[in-house]
Design a protein around this motif. Structure first.
Motif, mmCIF file in Angstrom:
data_model
loop_
_atom_site.group_PDB
_atom_site.id
_atom_site.type_symbol
_atom_site.label_atom_id
_atom_site.label_comp_id
_atom_site.label_asym_id
_atom_site.label_seq_id
_atom_site.Cartn_x
_atom_site.Cartn_y
_atom_site.Cartn_z
ATOM 1 N N GLU A 143 4.277 -85.793 -9.844
ATOM 2 C CA GLU A 143 4.964 -84.621 -9.305
ATOM 3 C C GLU A 143 6.462 -84.926 -9.230
ATOM 4 O OE1 GLU A 143 4.425 -81.283 -8.277
ATOM 5 O OE2 GLU A 143 6.589 -81.552 -8.042
ATOM 6 N N SER B 62 3.136 -72.532 -5.495
ATOM 7 C CA SER B 62 1.996 -72.577 -4.567
ATOM 8 C C SER B 62 2.381 -72.336 -3.120
ATOM 9 C CB SER B 62 1.260 -73.912 -4.713
ATOM 10 O OG SER B 62 0.753 -74.023 -6.021
ATOM 11 N N VAL C 177 -2.693 -64.245 -0.539
ATOM 12 C CA VAL C 177 -3.822 -63.307 -0.510
ATOM 13 C C VAL C 177 -5.019 -63.909 -1.250
ATOM 14 C CG1 VAL C 177 -4.637 -61.020 -1.263
ATOM 15 C CG2 VAL C 177 -2.308 -61.293 -0.396
ATOM 16 N N VAL D 48 7.455 -86.100 -15.599
ATOM 17 C CA VAL D 48 6.936 -86.435 -16.930
ATOM 18 C C VAL D 48 7.959 -85.935 -17.950
ATOM 19 C CG1 VAL D 48 5.108 -85.943 -18.605
ATOM 20 C CG2 VAL D 48 4.531 -86.420 -16.205
ATOM 21 N N ASN E 77 6.804 -75.028 -15.700
ATOM 22 C CA ASN E 77 7.188 -75.930 -16.799
ATOM 23 C C ASN E 77 6.050 -76.180 -17.775
ATOM 24 O OD1 ASN E 77 9.816 -76.479 -16.257
ATOM 25 N ND2 ASN E 77 9.431 -78.365 -15.118
ATOM 26 N N ILE F 185 -0.481 -69.600 -15.245
ATOM 27 C CA ILE F 185 -1.353 -69.503 -14.054
ATOM 28 C C ILE F 185 -0.587 -68.768 -12.948
ATOM 29 C CG2 ILE F 185 -2.911 -70.730 -12.496
ATOM 30 C CD1 ILE F 185 -3.638 -71.049 -15.476
ATOM 31 N N GLU F 186 -0.492 -67.465 -13.151
ATOM 32 C CA GLU F 186 0.140 -66.591 -12.147
ATOM 33 C C GLU F 186 -0.970 -66.092 -11.223
ATOM 34 O OE1 GLU F 186 1.405 -62.814 -13.688
ATOM 35 O OE2 GLU F 186 0.290 -63.043 -15.521
ATOM 36 N N THR G 200 -6.168 -67.953 -5.442
ATOM 37 C CA THR G 200 -7.563 -67.601 -5.167
ATOM 38 C C THR G 200 -8.510 -68.353 -6.099
ATOM 39 O OG1 THR G 200 -6.755 -65.367 -4.714
ATOM 40 C CG2 THR G 200 -9.145 -65.629 -4.929
HETATM 41 C C1 LIG Z 1 5.404 -63.873 -6.049
HETATM 42 C C2 LIG Z 1 4.033 -64.451 -6.245
HETATM 43 C C3 LIG Z 1 2.967 -63.990 -5.468
HETATM 44 C C4 LIG Z 1 1.691 -64.515 -5.660
HETATM 45 N N1 LIG Z 1 0.669 -64.110 -4.831
HETATM 46 C C5 LIG Z 1 -0.562 -64.634 -4.992
HETATM 47 C C6 LIG Z 1 -1.604 -64.251 -4.109
HETATM 48 O O1 LIG Z 1 -1.398 -63.532 -3.147
HETATM 49 N N2 LIG Z 1 -2.851 -64.731 -4.353
HETATM 50 C C7 LIG Z 1 -3.117 -65.554 -5.412
HETATM 51 O O2 LIG Z 1 -4.285 -65.894 -5.615
HETATM 52 N N3 LIG Z 1 -2.128 -65.978 -6.227
HETATM 53 C C8 LIG Z 1 -0.853 -65.567 -6.017
HETATM 54 N N4 LIG Z 1 0.162 -65.993 -6.826
HETATM 55 C C9 LIG Z 1 -0.119 -66.981 -7.862
HETATM 56 C C10 LIG Z 1 -0.228 -68.408 -7.318
HETATM 57 O O3 LIG Z 1 0.778 -68.665 -6.373
HETATM 58 C C11 LIG Z 1 -0.131 -69.379 -8.508
HETATM 59 O O4 LIG Z 1 -1.100 -69.023 -9.454
HETATM 60 C C12 LIG Z 1 -0.388 -70.830 -8.106
HETATM 61 O O5 LIG Z 1 0.363 -71.203 -6.997
HETATM 62 C C13 LIG Z 1 -0.075 -71.721 -9.302
HETATM 63 O O6 LIG Z 1 -0.213 -73.054 -8.927
HETATM 64 P P1 LIG Z 1 0.207 -74.214 -9.895
HETATM 65 O O7 LIG Z 1 -0.289 -75.471 -9.295
HETATM 66 O O8 LIG Z 1 -0.233 -73.866 -11.289
HETATM 67 O O9 LIG Z 1 1.806 -74.155 -9.977
HETATM 68 P P2 LIG Z 1 2.927 -74.758 -9.008
HETATM 69 O O10 LIG Z 1 2.625 -74.541 -7.600
HETATM 70 O O11 LIG Z 1 4.224 -74.239 -9.518
HETATM 71 O O12 LIG Z 1 2.844 -76.314 -9.287
HETATM 72 C C14 LIG Z 1 3.302 -76.903 -10.472
HETATM 73 C C15 LIG Z 1 3.918 -78.241 -10.109
HETATM 74 O O13 LIG Z 1 4.271 -78.944 -11.287
HETATM 75 C C16 LIG Z 1 5.423 -79.713 -11.009
HETATM 76 N N5 LIG Z 1 6.072 -80.085 -12.273
HETATM 77 C C17 LIG Z 1 6.607 -79.236 -13.194
HETATM 78 N N6 LIG Z 1 7.082 -79.933 -14.239
HETATM 79 C C18 LIG Z 1 6.846 -81.243 -13.991
HETATM 80 C C19 LIG Z 1 7.097 -82.446 -14.697
HETATM 81 N N7 LIG Z 1 7.699 -82.451 -15.910
HETATM 82 N N8 LIG Z 1 6.713 -83.637 -14.143
HETATM 83 C C20 LIG Z 1 6.104 -83.655 -12.915
HETATM 84 N N9 LIG Z 1 5.848 -82.545 -12.204
HETATM 85 C C21 LIG Z 1 6.192 -81.341 -12.734
HETATM 86 C C22 LIG Z 1 6.262 -78.761 -10.163
HETATM 87 O O14 LIG Z 1 7.248 -79.449 -9.424
HETATM 88 C C23 LIG Z 1 5.198 -78.107 -9.301
HETATM 89 O O15 LIG Z 1 5.038 -78.747 -8.048
HETATM 90 C C24 LIG Z 1 1.457 -65.506 -6.653
HETATM 91 C C25 LIG Z 1 2.543 -65.981 -7.405
HETATM 92 C C26 LIG Z 1 3.825 -65.471 -7.200
HETATM 93 C C27 LIG Z 1 4.979 -66.016 -7.977
#
Ligand SMILES: Cc1cc2nc3c(=O)[nH]c(=O)nc-3n(C[C@H](O)[C@H](O)[C@H](O)COP(=O)(O)OP(=O)(O)OC[C@H]3O[C@@H](n4cnc5c(N)ncnc54)[C@H](O)[C@@H]3O)c2cc1C
Length: 374
Positions: free
Chosen positions: A34, A44, A50, A173, A208, A350-351, A356
């Motif tokens: 991370e 996240s 929600v 990374v 990313n 992964i939006e 959920t």
């Molecule tokens: C405005 C908004 C509202 C939303 N509302 C909801 C909701 O109500 N309910 C729901 O189910 N979903 C919701 N979502 C979607 C949900 O928040 C995301 O799908 C989820 O948080 C994605 O998680 P993630 O782990 O893929 O991404 P992230 O949380 O972005 O984690 C990715 C991680 O990778 C790390 N990273 C990136 N590049 C590198 C690298 N090169 N080396 C090391 N680390 C790296 C970053 O620092 C980050 O910590 C919403 C999203 C948004 C933007």
């Protein structure tokens, strides 16, 4: 000789954390890299919190399947581990005839998706449930809820550590290279650049993730993994609006998001958002000039609010595979064997509803990992 591990997970958002718990079993060497100093500091922790029911998306999409499965798993997890949540229910409202037709379509779509508890509401039924809402009709989803996302992240982090996963923070990374049937992964931390070898690389780098797939050598245009940033801002309503609504209130959905909705927090405080604006760069500031647009949008069904009571709160950014006006795109969750990258698992776009779906995504990817390693 470079050190060798079984699984390298890139990113400690909710998806990376959930997968680390799922794959960090059977004495496997699982490392999570991370770039930030702690877990869950990006998308996240910048969302609506929600627990979605799975109404909006096509029935055969991963978004639907993993949302419906993830929702049940998430409620179970919250119950078992004391993670705060409220199954408040949600009402999607229609303010004109056009939107009433849209609600009926959503009702059908929701039922096809396996959400069988939906109810269409007349104006009178809606008024009885939510006296402060003005609309022609509504669609009630009783199984939608809200949760304390930080508690979920903290729980997933502890669970992953218990299962033996190791977390390496402040470490980015910066390179992925094929090394026979494995991958040489380059990282940069405060001591400089180093490398190790991994049998499986899981790309859950959120905003990313497209760049990471490109780092590994994938042809982005060919595979269609180019990500756009779509910002979602939130405004809070003052404390006099505490308990203004008992449920989540959504407008009929827009193209890039679900529309500016009204969300009561676990403490009863009410928030408006998110909007959906495509942007070029990652910047989490809230543009105050959006206040009027938020007000006009919510005022359509929430006549009691006043413009001066809206205060900018925070913003998140959606990693979107589709650009403005483009058709629906599903989550990409792919073991890239066919693209000649065996052992590379990409999670891209992964939006919402990623939060959920997170426990179901972890199971889905866990299976892929077993196929490679076992
Ligand atoms: C405005 C908004 C509202 C939303 N509302 C909801 C909701 O109500 N309910 C729901 O189910 N979903 C919701 N979502 C979607 C949900 O928040 C995301 O799908 C989820 O948080 C994605 O998680 P993630 O782990 O893929 O991404 P992230 O949380 O972005 O984690 C990715 C991680 O990778 C790390 N990273 C990136 N590049 C590198 C690298 N090169 N080396 C090391 N680390 C790296 C970053 O620092 C980050 O910590 C919403 C999203 C948004 C933007």
């Amino acid at each position: 000789m470079l050190a060798e591990i079984d699984v390298a997970i890139i990113g400690a958002g909710v998806i990376g954390l959930a997968m680390a718990g799922e794959t960090g079993q059977r004495k496997r060497k699982v490392f999570v890299f991370e770039k930030n100093h702690s877990f869950g500091l990006e998308t996240s922790s910048r969302n609506s919190e929600v627990i979605h029911a799975g109404i909006y998306y096509p029935e055969d999409s991963l978004k639907t399947k993993l949302c419906v499965e993830g929702r049940s798993l998430l409620y179970e997890l919250c119950d078992r581990h004391g993670i705060a949540y409220k199954k408040l229910g949600k009402i999607i409202v229609a303010v004109n005839e056009n939107e009433v037709t849209q609600l009926e379509k959503l009702y059908e779509q929701g039922r096809k998706n396996g959400t069988h508890d939906l109810m269409l509401l007349s104006r009178t039924e809606l008024k009885k449930l939510e006296p402060n809402i003005e609309a022609r009709a509504g669609l009630l989803s009783p199984s939608t809820g809200i949760l304390d996302s930080y508690s979920l992240l903290k729980f997933l982090y502890s669970q992953a550590m218990e299962k033996g996963a190791e977390f390496v923070f402040n470490t980015e990374v910066i390179g992925i290279e094929k090394a026979g049937t494995k991958y040489k992964v380059q990282i940069r931390d405060q001591d400089g650049v180093s490398a190790f070898v991994a049998r499986v690389v899981i790309n859950s780098a959120g905003l990313n993730s497209g760049k990471i797939a490109q780092l590994a050598g994938m042809n982005m245009a060919k595979v269609g993994y180019v990500l756009r940033y779509c910002k979602g801002e939130y405004f809070s309503l003052g404390s006099k609006y505490r308990n203004l609504v008992g449920r989540l209130i959504y407008p009929t959905p827009e193209q890039a998001g679900n529309g500016i909705h009204v969300t009561p927090g676990l403490d009863g405080r009410v928030r408006l958002g998110p909007n959906a604006r495509y942007v070029e760069a990652i910047d989490y500031g809230v543009d105050e000039t959006q206040r009027e647009a938020f007000y006009n949008s919510a005022k359509r069904f929430l006549p009691r609010i006043e413009l001066e009571d809206l205060a900018p709160e925070f913003a998140g950014i959606r990693p979107k595979l589709q650009g403005p006006g483009e058709a629906f795109r599903d989550f990409v969750i792919a073991h890239e064997e066919k693209a000649d990258f065996p052992g590379l698992i990409n999670l891209i776009g992964i939006e919402s509803p990623g939060l959920t779906a997170s426990p179901a995504i972890a199971r889905y990817v866990g299976k892929m990992v077993r196929e490679v390693l076992d």
